[in-house]
Design a protein around this motif. Sequence first.
Motif, PDB file in Angstrom:
ATOM      1  N   LYS A   1       2.900   4.284   0.950  1.00 39.34           N
ATOM      2  CA  LYS A   1       3.479   4.712   2.278  1.00 39.34           C
ATOM      3  C   LYS A   1       3.413   6.187   2.198  1.00 39.34           C
ATOM      4  CE  LYS A   1       7.565   4.469   4.914  1.00 39.34           C
ATOM      5  NZ  LYS A   1       9.256   4.002   5.002  1.00 39.34           N
TER       6      LYS A   1
ATOM      7  N   THR B   1       0.828  -1.255  -0.111  1.00 36.01           N
ATOM      8  CA  THR B   1      -0.126   0.154   0.120  1.00 36.01           C
ATOM      9  C   THR B   1       0.913   1.088  -0.038  1.00 36.01           C
ATOM     10  OG1 THR B   1       0.070   0.103   2.351  1.00 36.01           O
ATOM     11  CG2 THR B   1      -1.732  -1.204   1.196  1.00 36.01           C
TER      12      THR B   1
ATOM     13  N   GLY C   1       3.691  -0.265   5.150  1.00 35.97           N
ATOM     14  CA  GLY C   1       2.776  -0.394   4.013  1.00 35.97           C
ATOM     15  C   GLY C   1       2.573  -1.971   3.799  1.00 35.97           C
TER      16      GLY C   1
END
Length: 274
Positions: free
Chosen positions: A36, A34, A238
């Motif tokens: 950061k 995902t 992430g």
Amino acid sequence: MATKRNKYIMKHGDVIDIEEYHDGNYGAKGIKRTPKKKLTKEDVQKVNDQNKTKKCRQRLLQYFSFGDCFATWTYGMKNRPPTMEEALKDFQKAIGKVRAQYKKRGQELFWIRNIERGTKGGWHIHLVVNEIGDTASILQKAWKKGGTWFTEIRKSKFYDEDFTKLANYMTKSERTVELKVDGTQAKPRIKEASYNISRNMPLPEPEKQTLVHWPKEPKPKKGYYIAKIHEGINPVTGYSYRRYTLIRLGKDLEENKNRKQRFRKKRRRKREQI
């Protein structure tokens, strides 16, 4: 390699708590990440709260069993403390009495507590204590500010095999977000809270491993079963992470507790003979 595993050996090897994660410093080939983001104060606080709950859960695994006592000390209306500082003094006085009774019986006291002040002004103290036979009576006699409610952990609504529910409940704070049945956020119920533990509960250092690749599915070690698997996204890196708890087949955690107590008594007798 970017995939890491921390393994915590507990209760003489009958319980193994495992964390698997990707090292954000190096990345992880083939693993989606995902975006950061720069951490806010709220993000940092969330990570700190997660670590607090993690350590609480691991201490429950290491030092407590399902037959131990989950209690609540309540305050009578006239005895409500004006500040958290006064509530802390009330707790220290009461837990000192409990400790003295345990010592009198030749037992060591382990406790985890959370003092909570509700948004409507009420106060109470949630407490997990190791059971020694007459713990309920000891708790009742020690607390003079109101009532004492107690049950076995296994009989409470917070019982689960890896102590996740109880750890979440014991580490609640004014930042805790509770959800309604329909999934919407409920109104805050805690105005302030103070979490703490007895000092005689160190945690084992983890055995650290570097893995060749991210395991698609955790597999139980021979002779163990997986109690529960938890997965999520680390807000700092992430990347996804996973944790799960292995419990030895055919082992009752209550039996492990009794074995530990016998070991402590044997060690104490040896000290007295020196």
